[in-house]
Motif scaffolding. Structure first.
Motif, PDB file in Angstrom:
ATOM      1  N   ASP A 269       0.835  -1.187   0.000  1.00 34.50           N
ATOM      2  CA  ASP A 269       0.000   0.000   0.000  1.00 34.50           C
ATOM      3  C   ASP A 269       0.883   1.256   0.000  1.00 34.50           C
ATOM      4  OD1 ASP A 269      -2.219  -1.540   0.003  1.00 34.50           O
ATOM      5  OD2 ASP A 269      -2.702  -1.259   2.125  1.00 34.50           O
ATOM      6  N   GLY A 270       0.392   2.285  -0.665  1.00 32.88           N
ATOM      7  CA  GLY A 270       1.130   3.538  -0.709  1.00 32.88           C
ATOM      8  C   GLY A 270       1.445   3.951  -2.134  1.00 32.88           C
ATOM      9  N   TYR A 271       2.363   4.907  -2.272  1.00 34.65           N
ATOM     10  CA  TYR A 271       2.727   5.450  -3.577  1.00 34.65           C
ATOM     11  C   TYR A 271       3.784   4.585  -4.260  1.00 34.65           C
ATOM     12  CZ  TYR A 271       0.259   9.838  -2.741  1.00 34.65           C
ATOM     13  OH  TYR A 271      -0.706  10.791  -2.520  1.00 34.65           O
ATOM     14  N   HIS A 272       3.706   4.562  -5.591  1.00 31.84           N
ATOM     15  CA  HIS A 272       4.682   3.866  -6.418  1.00 31.84           C
ATOM     16  C   HIS A 272       4.957   4.715  -7.661  1.00 31.84           C
ATOM     17  CE1 HIS A 272       4.331   0.145  -4.071  1.00 31.84           C
ATOM     18  NE2 HIS A 272       3.042   0.437  -4.006  1.00 31.84           N
ATOM     19  N   LYS A 273       6.121   4.489  -8.244  1.00 34.10           N
ATOM     20  CA  LYS A 273       6.513   5.219  -9.449  1.00 34.10           C
ATOM     21  C   LYS A 273       6.663   4.239 -10.602  1.00 34.10           C
ATOM     22  CE  LYS A 273      10.014   8.411 -11.256  1.00 34.10           C
ATOM     23  NZ  LYS A 273      11.282   9.119 -10.937  1.00 34.10           N
ATOM     24  N   ALA A 274       5.877   4.450 -11.652  1.00 28.40           N
ATOM     25  CA  ALA A 274       5.964   3.623 -12.851  1.00 28.40           C
ATOM     26  C   ALA A 274       6.734   4.382 -13.924  1.00 28.40           C
ATOM     27  CB  ALA A 274       4.575   3.258 -13.362  1.00 28.40           C
ATOM     28  N   THR A 275       7.718   3.731 -14.524  1.00 33.26           N
ATOM     29  CA  THR A 275       8.498   4.312 -15.611  1.00 33.26           C
ATOM     30  C   THR A 275       8.428   3.375 -16.806  1.00 33.26           C
ATOM     31  OG1 THR A 275      10.021   5.400 -14.087  1.00 33.26           O
ATOM     32  CG2 THR A 275      10.775   5.104 -16.345  1.00 33.26           C
ATOM     33  N   ILE A 276       8.093   3.927 -17.964  1.00 31.26           N
ATOM     34  CA  ILE A 276       7.987   3.142 -19.194  1.00 31.26           C
ATOM     35  C   ILE A 276       8.986   3.681 -20.201  1.00 31.26           C
ATOM     36  CG2 ILE A 276       6.497   2.504 -21.126  1.00 31.26           C
ATOM     37  CD1 ILE A 276       4.145   2.624 -19.189  1.00 31.26           C
ATOM     38  N   VAL A 277       9.757   2.775 -20.793  1.00 30.39           N
ATOM     39  CA  VAL A 277      10.687   3.112 -21.867  1.00 30.39           C
ATOM     40  C   VAL A 277      10.193   2.403 -23.125  1.00 30.39           C
ATOM     41  CG1 VAL A 277      13.077   3.099 -22.663  1.00 30.39           C
ATOM     42  CG2 VAL A 277      12.574   3.258 -20.204  1.00 30.39           C
ATOM     43  N   ALA A 278       9.950   3.156 -24.184  1.00 31.73           N
ATOM     44  CA  ALA A 278       9.465   2.597 -25.442  1.00 31.73           C
ATOM     45  C   ALA A 278      10.454   2.914 -26.557  1.00 31.73           C
ATOM     46  CB  ALA A 278       8.087   3.147 -25.784  1.00 31.73           C
ATOM     47  N   TYR A 279      10.671   1.961 -27.469  1.00 28.67           N
ATOM     48  CA  TYR A 279      11.582   2.123 -28.590  1.00 28.67           C
ATOM     49  C   TYR A 279      10.809   2.032 -29.903  1.00 28.67           C
ATOM     50  CZ  TYR A 279      15.336   1.145 -25.240  1.00 28.67           C
ATOM     51  OH  TYR A 279      16.193   1.178 -24.172  1.00 28.67           O
ATOM     52  N   ASP A 280      11.265   2.791 -30.900  1.00 27.04           N
ATOM     53  CA  ASP A 280      10.753   2.549 -32.244  1.00 27.04           C
ATOM     54  C   ASP A 280      11.749   1.669 -32.993  1.00 27.04           C
ATOM     55  OD1 ASP A 280      12.800   4.200 -33.206  1.00 27.04           O
ATOM     56  OD2 ASP A 280      11.507   5.946 -33.396  1.00 27.04           O
ATOM     57  N   LYS A 281      11.413   1.309 -34.222  1.00 30.01           N
ATOM     58  CA  LYS A 281      12.232   0.360 -34.973  1.00 30.01           C
ATOM     59  C   LYS A 281      13.521   0.983 -35.491  1.00 30.01           C
ATOM     60  CE  LYS A 281       8.210  -2.413 -36.120  1.00 30.01           C
ATOM     61  NZ  LYS A 281       7.278  -2.893 -37.160  1.00 30.01           N
ATOM     62  N   GLU A 282      13.644   2.317 -35.386  1.00 26.82           N
ATOM     63  CA  GLU A 282      14.890   2.989 -35.744  1.00 26.82           C
ATOM     64  C   GLU A 282      15.849   3.024 -34.561  1.00 26.82           C
ATOM     65  OE1 GLU A 282      17.579   4.662 -38.259  1.00 26.82           O
ATOM     66  OE2 GLU A 282      15.555   4.086 -38.864  1.00 26.82           O
ATOM     67  N   GLY A 283      15.355   2.685 -33.368  1.00 27.62           N
ATOM     68  CA  GLY A 283      16.197   2.676 -32.171  1.00 27.62           C
ATOM     69  C   GLY A 283      16.009   3.875 -31.278  1.00 27.62           C
ATOM     70  N   ASN A 284      15.136   4.834 -31.658  1.00 27.80           N
ATOM     71  CA  ASN A 284      14.868   5.978 -30.784  1.00 27.80           C
ATOM     72  C   ASN A 284      14.136   5.507 -29.530  1.00 27.80           C
ATOM     73  OD1 ASN A 284      15.710   8.168 -32.695  1.00 27.80           O
ATOM     74  ND2 ASN A 284      14.049   7.281 -33.901  1.00 27.80           N
ATOM     75  N   ALA A 285      14.476   6.104 -28.403  1.00 27.88           N
ATOM     76  CA  ALA A 285      13.867   5.716 -27.132  1.00 27.88           C
ATOM     77  C   ALA A 285      13.099   6.880 -26.524  1.00 27.88           C
ATOM     78  CB  ALA A 285      14.931   5.235 -26.151  1.00 27.88           C
TER      79      ALA A 285
END
Length: 479
Positions: A269-285
């Motif tokens: 219970d409590g606060y959490h931090k979600a971080t998402i890293v997404a890439y395209d097919k050229e390799g950009n993040a």
């Protein structure tokens, strides 16, 4: 149509200094440490986009008595002494990157894997007449691959010679780390490849206990470049700094994907931090974070406004008395000073539910106006027996304002200078002390809040004067 970019270097046939064959690369430092090495895809498949890349390690933490900015360069190998050449002798060096005669380039572009250090980055070129120009890329405030460009000033004489494609500057900040240079190119108005990172929107924690988000790869409207598309196999999801990935799903949704991730283990219970890293097919993040709350749990709070020079408490509430020890690793902006070490430990007592972290604001007389200060939870967890439960508290911000007013008057030659101090209700403040150009004056303000200083303006006019006032814990802005 834009002319296709000219690839000046992609490191496929490069080498480090005297090693191997192909164009030689090296590093140069000013008041710091730098090294540059060619690294192959087989050595770092997690980083390198193409066949090779140039790894640049820098460390600005060395003590130095010399003022000015610390700088790290990577550049083609110049001479046997391995120095950075900025003159026209670059034209005679076979390793030099050359933008040839013909069409005039608009930008110098680089693919760079950044580490989010906020270093200022730029390149350097020399034209055929020996004119030296900096090419500004901006702040290095991202993590992962990004294509960045810097404008080439018009009117230079072709051909142009790249004295260095990348330089990192930090001022006095003691940053350190590693960046990766993937390629260097000259642009002629635009690009013909996907250089825009994916977008991540609507990060949420739903009622089913899953982290959801929407990710898509935008088209480059300016350069008429279509998106390469999301590479769903490379998506990364972190909760409180720990990677989760056993239960991820992607559903096509319009031009992107709806992402859903069930945590690998139960969250407390409590606060959490979600971080998402997404890439395209050229390799950009692309990367984005958001806080969410599961039930009540632990939280913290602080005043919205604090006067300079005063102390206050960060209140931590919702502590379960059944837990014995809690750890909070946190950092704060430079304008905040803490009484505690950044890593803080406390034990809950029988009453539980609440405790505090005492902190204080900036040193006296260091701000010239209002400022926003922030606290960030780096990581946090508490223990119950042999079990450890992680959480992450949301960022906190407070506005720092002055509790005193300072007016400087009669600062003209032939007059006795005066400092006038009042509170926020414009009432005179007696016995306030004044710091002038870093030194405290011998006397304080009188009952009218005035300190008169004879002879202060007898010297040369135009001398820089900085002053601030303080009384007890309150102080004024720096004037």
């Amino acid at each position: 149509m834009y002319k296709k970019p000219l690839i000046l270097e992609n490191f496929d046939n490069a080498r480090s200094c005297e090693q191997g064959t192909g164009r030689r690369w090296a590093a140069f430092s000013e008041k710091t440490y730098t090294s540059a090495d060619i690294i192959t895809k087989s050595e770092r498949p997690d980083i390198i986009r193409g066949r090779n890349a140039l790894r640049v390690d820098y460390d600005f933490r060395f003590e130095t008595t010399r003022g000015g900015s610390r700088r790290s360069y990577c550049h083609t190998y110049s001479t046997a002494e391995n120095h950075l050449s900025l003159g026209t002798e670059l034209a005679d060096n076979p390793d030099t990157l050359v933008v040839p005669e013909g069409d005039y380039p608009t930008h110098l572009g680089i693919w760079l894997y950044g580490n989010g250090s906020d270093a200022w980055i730029n390149g350097g070129i020399v034209d055929s007449n020996g004119a030296v120009e900096d090419i500004a890329y901006g702040d290095q405030n991202w993590t992962g691959w990004r294509f960045v460009t810097g404008a080439i000033p018009p009117g230079l004489k072709l051909p142009l010679y790249v004295s260095y494609p990348l330089r990192l500057l930090s001022g006095s900040h003691a940053i350190h780390g590693t960046v990766w240079l993937g390629s260097v190119m000259a642009l002629y108005g635009g690009i013909d490849f996907d250089a825009i990172p994916p977008e991540i929107e609507n990060i949420e924690y739903n009622a089913d206990g899953r982290v959801t988000a929407y990710i898509y790869d935008p088209d480059d409207e300016e350069n008429k470049c279509p998106a390469s598309g999301i590479d769903i196999s490379r998506a990364e999801i972190y909760i409180d700094g720990a990677r989760h990935g056993k239960n991820i799903s992607f559903a096509p949704d319009g031009r992107g994907f709806a992402l859903s991730c069930g945590p690998d283990f139960p969250l407390c219970d409590g606060y959490h931090k979600a971080t998402i890293v997404a890439y395209d097919k050229e390799g950009n993040a692309g990367q984005k974070s958001a806080f969410f709350r599961q039930n009540q749990g632990v939280s913290w709070s602080m005043p919205r406004e604090v006067y300079l020079g005063n102390s206050w408490d960060i209140k931590i509430s919702g502590i379960d008395t059944g837990y014995g020890e809690m750890y909070i690793e946190w950092d704060c902006d430079d304008i905040i000073k803490s009484y505690n070490e950044p890593f803080y430990l406390f034990k809950t007592d029988e009453s539980g539910t609440e405790t505090t972290l005492p902190v204080t604001t900036v040193d006296f007389g260091m701000l010239s106006g209002p400022a926003t200060a922030g606290f960030r939870c780096v990581s946090a967890h508490y223990k119950k027996g042999d079990e450890t439960f992680a959480f992450c508290l949301p960022d906190l911000k407070t506005e720092l304002t002055a509790g005193l007013n300072l007016v400087m008057r009669r600062f003209s030659k032939g007059f006795d200078a005066q400092f006038v101090v009042s509170d926020l209700q414009n009432r005179p403040v007696s016995d306030a002390y004044i710091r002038l150009n870093g030194k405290y004056l011998d006397e304080n303000t009188d009952e009218n809040g005035i300190l008169t200083v004879p002879g202060l303006t007898d010297g040369e006019l135009g001398q820089k004067i900085e002053a601030s006032a303080a009384y007890r814990n309150d102080c004024s802005y720096l004037k």
